[in-house]
Scaffold this active site. Structure first.
Site, mmCIF file in Angstrom:
data_model
loop_
_atom_site.group_PDB
_atom_site.id
_atom_site.type_symbol
_atom_site.label_atom_id
_atom_site.label_comp_id
_atom_site.label_asym_id
_atom_site.label_seq_id
_atom_site.Cartn_x
_atom_site.Cartn_y
_atom_site.Cartn_z
ATOM 1 N N ASP A 214 -119.712 -17.807 -45.104
ATOM 2 C CA ASP A 214 -120.917 -18.521 -45.532
ATOM 3 C C ASP A 214 -121.342 -17.998 -46.903
ATOM 4 O O ASP A 214 -121.503 -16.789 -47.089
ATOM 5 C CB ASP A 214 -122.042 -18.305 -44.513
ATOM 6 C CG ASP A 214 -123.233 -19.201 -44.783
ATOM 7 O OD1 ASP A 214 -124.067 -18.814 -45.624
ATOM 8 O OD2 ASP A 214 -123.352 -20.260 -44.171
ATOM 9 N N ASN A 222 -128.756 -24.581 -55.511
ATOM 10 C CA ASN A 222 -129.219 -25.965 -55.603
ATOM 11 C C ASN A 222 -130.638 -26.048 -56.155
ATOM 12 O O ASN A 222 -130.948 -26.903 -56.992
ATOM 13 C CB ASN A 222 -129.165 -26.632 -54.224
ATOM 14 C CG ASN A 222 -127.742 -26.962 -53.803
ATOM 15 O OD1 ASN A 222 -126.886 -27.221 -54.638
ATOM 16 N ND2 ASN A 222 -127.492 -26.950 -52.512
ATOM 17 N N ASP A 231 -122.445 -28.158 -56.216
ATOM 18 C CA ASP A 231 -121.120 -28.695 -55.890
ATOM 19 C C ASP A 231 -120.020 -27.927 -56.611
ATOM 20 O O ASP A 231 -118.944 -27.691 -56.055
ATOM 21 C CB ASP A 231 -121.040 -30.173 -56.271
ATOM 22 C CG ASP A 231 -121.840 -31.068 -55.332
ATOM 23 O OD1 ASP A 231 -122.265 -30.580 -54.264
ATOM 24 O OD2 ASP A 231 -122.043 -32.252 -55.672
ATOM 25 N N GLU A 257 -122.172 -25.159 -46.730
ATOM 26 C CA GLU A 257 -121.627 -24.057 -47.532
ATOM 27 C C GLU A 257 -120.777 -23.112 -46.700
ATOM 28 O O GLU A 257 -120.499 -21.980 -47.104
ATOM 29 C CB GLU A 257 -122.764 -23.283 -48.199
ATOM 30 C CG GLU A 257 -123.679 -22.522 -47.259
ATOM 31 C CD GLU A 257 -124.857 -23.352 -46.764
ATOM 32 O OE1 GLU A 257 -125.873 -22.742 -46.387
ATOM 33 O OE2 GLU A 257 -124.759 -24.590 -46.745
#
Length: 341
Positions: A214, A222, A231, A257
């Site tokens: 993770d 973000n 991205d 993610e």
């Protein structure tokens, strides 16, 4: 089918079936076709790749089998998608031509209207007869009907085509849902992971290990830099993790993610070493936010590593790795759990 061809087919099946049993290959039509092609030695490249997969896994996981089948035997899913795309393109071309034809009709009609109005303008100055005036009016009415018919035909075509395009798009979306790859990162997706894990566990995978990964503080990427850069982070992480995969280890985008790695024929110690190498590799990843002219080089991830045993179900193996992953996050992130094997 000639007797000779039937004899060859029977002979190849007699070779393929024992091999499938030996390597615990499920008896599906896809696998029959794949192994039939293998024993017939029609494609040396297929044989080479299948031998490598068997060497790494002692079997051929479902996703590997499906990919090899698509590449060397047949590809019904991709053919369906290609056919649908070609149909959509053909319909778009047809609509474009219809639109051009209708525009041409409208242009020609405008010219006729202009010509008739010029004639009407001459009525007063030239003293045109009533009969000629009525003729001009009848011409206008007829040409109005012509352009109305042309427009109605095009509108009908457009409505029908739109309905067909909507149906094709729906069918295309359903077909693309079963594709094995994640669209953003290009690695295997969750469907591929589920297929491979269930397939591997059902075929006695001695020493199979699972790594769950993770990205740390991904939401902050973000929030601070925007989803486009988020991205880019996912792509860069996937690329670096994939580069580290060796000896049959396969990387999947597990969701959001999160990533997963299935490692066949491995022990906890070696899988933990792989996870640690991945962790160190991610620390070296850097990206540049061109809009803000900022270098981003603090990309880290947390890892949970678990080993399968005959007492564990697939969901239990995932839960075990997941608990270790969140323990790594609780202890400060950017680390591999368990601490030792």
């Amino acid at each position: 089918m000639s007797k000779e061809i039937m004899k060859i087919a029977a002979r190849n099946l007699k070779k393929a079936v024992p091999l499938m049993l030996k390597h615990q290959i499920p008896t599906t039509p896809t696998n029959y076709a794949l192994w039939y092609t293998y024993v017939s030695e029609q494609s040396p490249e297929l044989n080479k790749r299948l031998d490598t997969v068997i060497e790494q896994h002692d079997t051929c996981p479902p996703v590997n089998a499906e990919i090899l089948y698509r590449e060397y035997v047949s590809d019904p899913v991709e053919v369906d998608v290609l056919d649908m795309r070609q149909t959509l393109e053909a319909m778009a071309t047809e609509l474009s031509h219809s639109l051009k034809d209708t525009n041409l009709d409208a242009t020609q009609f405008q010219r006729r209207i202009d010509s008739n109005f010029e004639k009407l303008n001459r009525i007063e100055s030239e003293g045109v007869s009533l009969e000629k005036v009525l003729g001009i009016v009848r011409s206008l009415v007829k040409e109005s009907d012509d352009i109305r018919s042309s427009t109605q035909f095009f509108t009908g075509q457009l409505t029908k085509a739109q309905q067909e395009i909507d149906a094709l798009k729906h069918q295309l979306a359903k077909s693309e849902q079963i594709v094995l790859y994640d669209a953003l990162t290009g690695i295997f997706n969750r469907r591929a992971f589920d297929n491979d894990l269930s397939g591997s566990l059902s075929q006695s995978p001695d020493g199979l290990c699972l790594i769950l990964i993770d990205i740390d503080h991904f939401k902050a990427f973000n929030d601070n830099y925007g989803h486009q850069l988020g991205d880019q982070v996912l792509k860069a992480v996937a690329k670096r993790l994939k580069e580290a995969c060796r000896d049959g280890a396969k990387l999947y985008r597990y969701g959001g993610e999160e990533f997963a790695v299935i490692i066949p024929k491995s022990q906890l110690s070696s899988s933990r070493h792989l996870a640690e190498a991945m962790r160190r590799g991610l620390e070296k990843v850097s990206l540049k936010d061109r809009r803000k002219d900022i270098l981003i080089n603090k990309i880290t991830a947390s890892f949970g590593v678990a080993q399968w045993n005959t007492n564990l179900e697939g969901t239990e193996l995932i839960e075990k790795a997941d608990k270790l992953l969140y323990e790594a996050k609780r202890l400060g992130r950017n680390r591999v759990m368990p601490i030792s094997s």
